[in-house]
Design an enzyme around this catalytic site. Sequence first.
Site, mmCIF file in Angstrom:
data_model
loop_
_atom_site.group_PDB
_atom_site.id
_atom_site.type_symbol
_atom_site.label_atom_id
_atom_site.label_comp_id
_atom_site.label_asym_id
_atom_site.label_seq_id
_atom_site.Cartn_x
_atom_site.Cartn_y
_atom_site.Cartn_z
ATOM 1 N N ALA A 38 0.823 -1.207 0.000
ATOM 2 C CA ALA A 38 0.000 0.000 0.000
ATOM 3 C C ALA A 38 0.861 1.263 0.000
ATOM 4 O O ALA A 38 1.896 1.330 0.673
ATOM 5 C CB ALA A 38 -0.920 0.013 1.216
ATOM 6 N N THR A 39 0.402 2.254 -0.724
ATOM 7 C CA THR A 39 1.108 3.534 -0.811
ATOM 8 C C THR A 39 1.391 4.147 0.562
ATOM 9 O O THR A 39 2.506 4.625 0.792
ATOM 10 C CB THR A 39 0.322 4.512 -1.702
ATOM 11 O OG1 THR A 39 0.139 3.909 -2.991
ATOM 12 C CG2 THR A 39 1.044 5.835 -1.853
ATOM 13 N N PHE A 41 2.098 2.767 3.323
ATOM 14 C CA PHE A 41 3.227 2.077 3.953
ATOM 15 C C PHE A 41 4.538 2.381 3.227
ATOM 16 O O PHE A 41 5.591 2.465 3.862
ATOM 17 C CB PHE A 41 2.964 0.575 4.036
ATOM 18 C CG PHE A 41 1.842 0.240 4.984
ATOM 19 C CD1 PHE A 41 1.979 0.436 6.350
ATOM 20 C CD2 PHE A 41 0.638 -0.227 4.502
ATOM 21 C CE1 PHE A 41 0.945 0.149 7.227
ATOM 22 C CE2 PHE A 41 -0.407 -0.521 5.366
ATOM 23 C CZ PHE A 41 -0.253 -0.336 6.735
ATOM 24 N N MET A 46 9.590 5.598 3.598
ATOM 25 C CA MET A 46 10.381 6.747 3.141
ATOM 26 C C MET A 46 10.569 7.762 4.266
ATOM 27 O O MET A 46 11.667 8.275 4.489
ATOM 28 C CB MET A 46 9.693 7.417 1.937
ATOM 29 C CG MET A 46 9.690 6.586 0.683
ATOM 30 S SD MET A 46 8.609 7.353 -0.565
ATOM 31 C CE MET A 46 9.174 6.544 -2.058
ATOM 32 N N GLU A 47 9.486 8.052 5.002
ATOM 33 C CA GLU A 47 9.548 8.995 6.125
ATOM 34 C C GLU A 47 10.505 8.496 7.201
ATOM 35 O O GLU A 47 11.271 9.277 7.767
ATOM 36 C CB GLU A 47 8.154 9.200 6.740
ATOM 37 C CG GLU A 47 7.227 10.020 5.889
ATOM 38 C CD GLU A 47 7.347 11.514 6.131
ATOM 39 O OE1 GLU A 47 8.407 11.994 6.582
ATOM 40 O OE2 GLU A 47 6.364 12.207 5.875
ATOM 41 N N GLY A 66 7.001 15.033 9.815
ATOM 42 C CA GLY A 66 6.763 15.244 8.401
ATOM 43 C C GLY A 66 6.090 16.577 8.179
ATOM 44 O O GLY A 66 5.199 16.970 8.929
ATOM 45 N N HIS A 73 3.752 6.662 -6.513
ATOM 46 C CA HIS A 73 3.875 5.211 -6.350
ATOM 47 C C HIS A 73 3.603 4.627 -7.729
ATOM 48 O O HIS A 73 2.480 4.723 -8.226
ATOM 49 C CB HIS A 73 2.862 4.722 -5.314
ATOM 50 C CG HIS A 73 3.079 3.315 -4.868
ATOM 51 N ND1 HIS A 73 2.363 2.769 -3.829
ATOM 52 C CD2 HIS A 73 3.915 2.342 -5.284
ATOM 53 C CE1 HIS A 73 2.750 1.519 -3.631
ATOM 54 N NE2 HIS A 73 3.692 1.237 -4.513
ATOM 55 N N ARG A 117 10.980 17.422 6.246
ATOM 56 C CA ARG A 117 10.730 17.201 7.665
ATOM 57 C C ARG A 117 11.235 18.415 8.430
ATOM 58 O O ARG A 117 12.091 19.149 7.952
ATOM 59 C CB ARG A 117 11.422 15.926 8.169
ATOM 60 C CG ARG A 117 10.838 14.664 7.545
ATOM 61 C CD ARG A 117 11.400 13.404 8.143
ATOM 62 N NE ARG A 117 10.994 13.164 9.516
ATOM 63 C CZ ARG A 117 9.815 12.668 9.883
ATOM 64 N NH1 ARG A 117 8.899 12.379 8.993
ATOM 65 N NH2 ARG A 117 9.546 12.459 11.155
#
Length: 135
Positions: A38-39, A41, A46-47, A66, A73, A117
């Site tokens: 899923a996008t 996740f 990435m975060e 963030g 994706h 961030r």
Amino acid sequence: MSQGPEIEQTYVLQSAVDSTRTALALAANGEALPDVFATPFMIADMERACAAILHPYLKEGEVSVGARIEVVHTAPTPVGSPVTATATFTAREGALYWFDVVAEDPGGRIGKGRIARAIVDQSMLMSTAGARKNE
């Protein structure tokens, strides 16, 4: 220790797609969502890679949060596949720390983009969040 990460500093986060990290796992009320990575996740990985770069520069009581996400994706990843999320620090603009991010599975790139961030005081963040309950 320096004020922040060096330009081009990179972190690679490795994970795997299991049944809890699929679009199907997020489905509710009979929604037709696929049983692939899923996008949300992918973005979370990435975060986390970005946060790992900032972590050594946090002072006592600080956290990174963030602030902006510009991510696409582009390919599905099946359950059971390993995934890597790579973050590369590219710039600091005021309070924002900018990262180029890429996610890959064994078949190649599945997503890319930019994430910003910020470093904030955790107690102030939690106080502001708590105040929002009563608004």
